[in-house]
Design a protein around this motif. Structure first.
Motif, mmCIF file in Angstrom:
data_model
loop_
_atom_site.group_PDB
_atom_site.id
_atom_site.type_symbol
_atom_site.label_atom_id
_atom_site.label_comp_id
_atom_site.label_asym_id
_atom_site.label_seq_id
_atom_site.Cartn_x
_atom_site.Cartn_y
_atom_site.Cartn_z
ATOM 1 N N MET A 179 0.838 -1.166 0.000
ATOM 2 C CA MET A 179 0.000 0.000 0.000
ATOM 3 C C MET A 179 0.892 1.241 0.000
ATOM 4 N N ILE A 180 0.426 2.285 -0.606
ATOM 5 C CA ILE A 180 1.184 3.533 -0.679
ATOM 6 C C ILE A 180 0.583 4.533 0.303
ATOM 7 N N PHE A 181 1.462 5.223 1.011
ATOM 8 C CA PHE A 181 1.055 6.217 1.995
ATOM 9 C C PHE A 181 1.648 7.564 1.633
ATOM 10 N N LYS A 182 0.884 8.620 1.856
ATOM 11 C CA LYS A 182 1.375 9.979 1.679
ATOM 12 C C LYS A 182 1.730 10.502 3.061
ATOM 13 N N VAL A 183 2.972 10.951 3.211
ATOM 14 C CA VAL A 183 3.476 11.410 4.498
ATOM 15 C C VAL A 183 3.692 12.921 4.418
ATOM 16 N N TYR A 184 3.073 13.641 5.333
ATOM 17 C CA TYR A 184 3.252 15.083 5.447
ATOM 18 C C TYR A 184 4.258 15.322 6.570
ATOM 19 N N PHE A 185 5.270 16.158 6.308
ATOM 20 C CA PHE A 185 6.340 16.333 7.289
ATOM 21 C C PHE A 185 7.010 17.690 7.172
ATOM 22 N N GLN A 186 7.747 18.041 8.234
ATOM 23 C CA GLN A 186 8.663 19.177 8.234
ATOM 24 C C GLN A 186 10.058 18.576 8.062
ATOM 25 N N GLU A 187 10.959 19.295 7.444
ATOM 26 C CA GLU A 187 12.280 18.742 7.137
ATOM 27 C C GLU A 187 13.163 18.522 8.357
ATOM 28 N N GLU A 227 2.691 26.235 5.557
ATOM 29 C CA GLU A 227 3.424 26.695 4.370
ATOM 30 C C GLU A 227 4.748 25.959 4.170
ATOM 31 N N ASN A 228 5.281 25.376 5.233
ATOM 32 C CA ASN A 228 6.561 24.661 5.138
ATOM 33 C C ASN A 228 6.407 23.146 5.066
ATOM 34 N N THR A 229 5.183 22.673 5.100
ATOM 35 C CA THR A 229 4.943 21.239 5.087
ATOM 36 C C THR A 229 5.260 20.667 3.715
ATOM 37 N N LYS A 230 5.990 19.570 3.714
ATOM 38 C CA LYS A 230 6.326 18.852 2.478
ATOM 39 C C LYS A 230 5.661 17.494 2.536
ATOM 40 N N SER A 231 5.650 16.804 1.410
ATOM 41 C CA SER A 231 5.056 15.464 1.395
ATOM 42 C C SER A 231 5.907 14.526 0.555
ATOM 43 N N VAL A 232 5.798 13.250 0.901
ATOM 44 C CA VAL A 232 6.520 12.204 0.194
ATOM 45 C C VAL A 232 5.636 10.958 0.208
ATOM 46 N N PHE A 233 5.779 10.129 -0.798
ATOM 47 C CA PHE A 233 5.024 8.883 -0.865
ATOM 48 C C PHE A 233 5.940 7.733 -0.479
ATOM 49 N N LYS A 239 -5.222 5.410 -2.014
ATOM 50 C CA LYS A 239 -5.706 4.320 -2.864
ATOM 51 C C LYS A 239 -6.857 4.799 -3.720
ATOM 52 N N GLY A 240 -7.190 3.992 -4.695
ATOM 53 C CA GLY A 240 -8.331 4.290 -5.559
ATOM 54 C C GLY A 240 -8.145 5.555 -6.374
ATOM 55 N N ALA A 241 -9.201 6.356 -6.442
ATOM 56 C CA ALA A 241 -9.198 7.578 -7.244
ATOM 57 C C ALA A 241 -8.159 8.579 -6.738
ATOM 58 N N PHE A 242 -7.953 8.610 -5.426
ATOM 59 C CA PHE A 242 -6.964 9.517 -4.846
ATOM 60 C C PHE A 242 -5.567 9.171 -5.349
ATOM 61 N N LEU A 243 -5.230 7.888 -5.406
ATOM 62 C CA LEU A 243 -3.934 7.437 -5.912
ATOM 63 C C LEU A 243 -3.800 7.764 -7.397
ATOM 64 N N GLU A 244 -4.836 7.514 -8.165
ATOM 65 C CA GLU A 244 -4.808 7.829 -9.596
ATOM 66 C C GLU A 244 -4.573 9.316 -9.821
ATOM 67 N N TYR A 245 -5.219 10.149 -9.027
ATOM 68 C CA TYR A 245 -5.037 11.599 -9.133
ATOM 69 C C TYR A 245 -3.585 11.983 -8.823
ATOM 70 N N GLU A 246 -3.041 11.447 -7.745
ATOM 71 C CA GLU A 246 -1.660 11.767 -7.358
ATOM 72 C C GLU A 246 -0.661 11.288 -8.408
ATOM 73 N N GLN A 247 -0.926 10.140 -9.035
ATOM 74 C CA GLN A 247 -0.013 9.600 -10.043
ATOM 75 C C GLN A 247 0.033 10.456 -11.297
ATOM 76 N N GLN A 248 -0.966 11.269 -11.534
ATOM 77 C CA GLN A 248 -0.980 12.158 -12.699
ATOM 78 C C GLN A 248 -0.008 13.318 -12.549
ATOM 79 N N ASN A 249 0.393 13.624 -11.323
ATOM 80 C CA ASN A 249 1.341 14.698 -11.062
ATOM 81 C C ASN A 249 2.721 14.264 -11.569
ATOM 82 N N GLU A 250 3.393 15.129 -12.279
ATOM 83 C CA GLU A 250 4.711 14.777 -12.842
ATOM 84 C C GLU A 250 5.764 14.578 -11.757
#
Length: 69
Positions: free
Chosen positions: A1-9, A18-24, A51-62
């Motif tokens: 399963m793929i997770f989106k992680v929101y974090f500060q560096e 405004e400083n939050t970054k994300s990684v999969f 997962k699902g439509a949310f994952l498909e949407y994220e995968q469209q991002n370059e």
């Protein structure tokens, strides 16, 4: 399963939207993902399953890529 992680560096950095970054990250569970990121100096704010439509949407991002840990 793929997770989106929101974090500060930095673990010392106070969470500011405004400083939050994300990684999969691929993992078995939220706990597994947090274990994988323990060696990084990240201040993890939130871990969300993607997962699902949310994952498909994220995968469209370059910029979409899954962190290999």
């Amino acid at each position: 399963m793929i997770f989106k992680v929101y974090f500060q560096e930095s673990i010392r950095q106070v969470p500011v939207r405004e400083n939050t970054k994300s990684v999969f990250v691929e993992g078995e569970s939220e706990r597994d993902v947090r274990k994988k990121l323990a060696n990084y100096d990240y201040n993890v704010e939130f871990v969300q399953a993607v997962k699902g439509a949310f994952l498909e949407y994220e995968q469209q991002n370059e910029d979409f890529k899954v962190l290999e840990i």
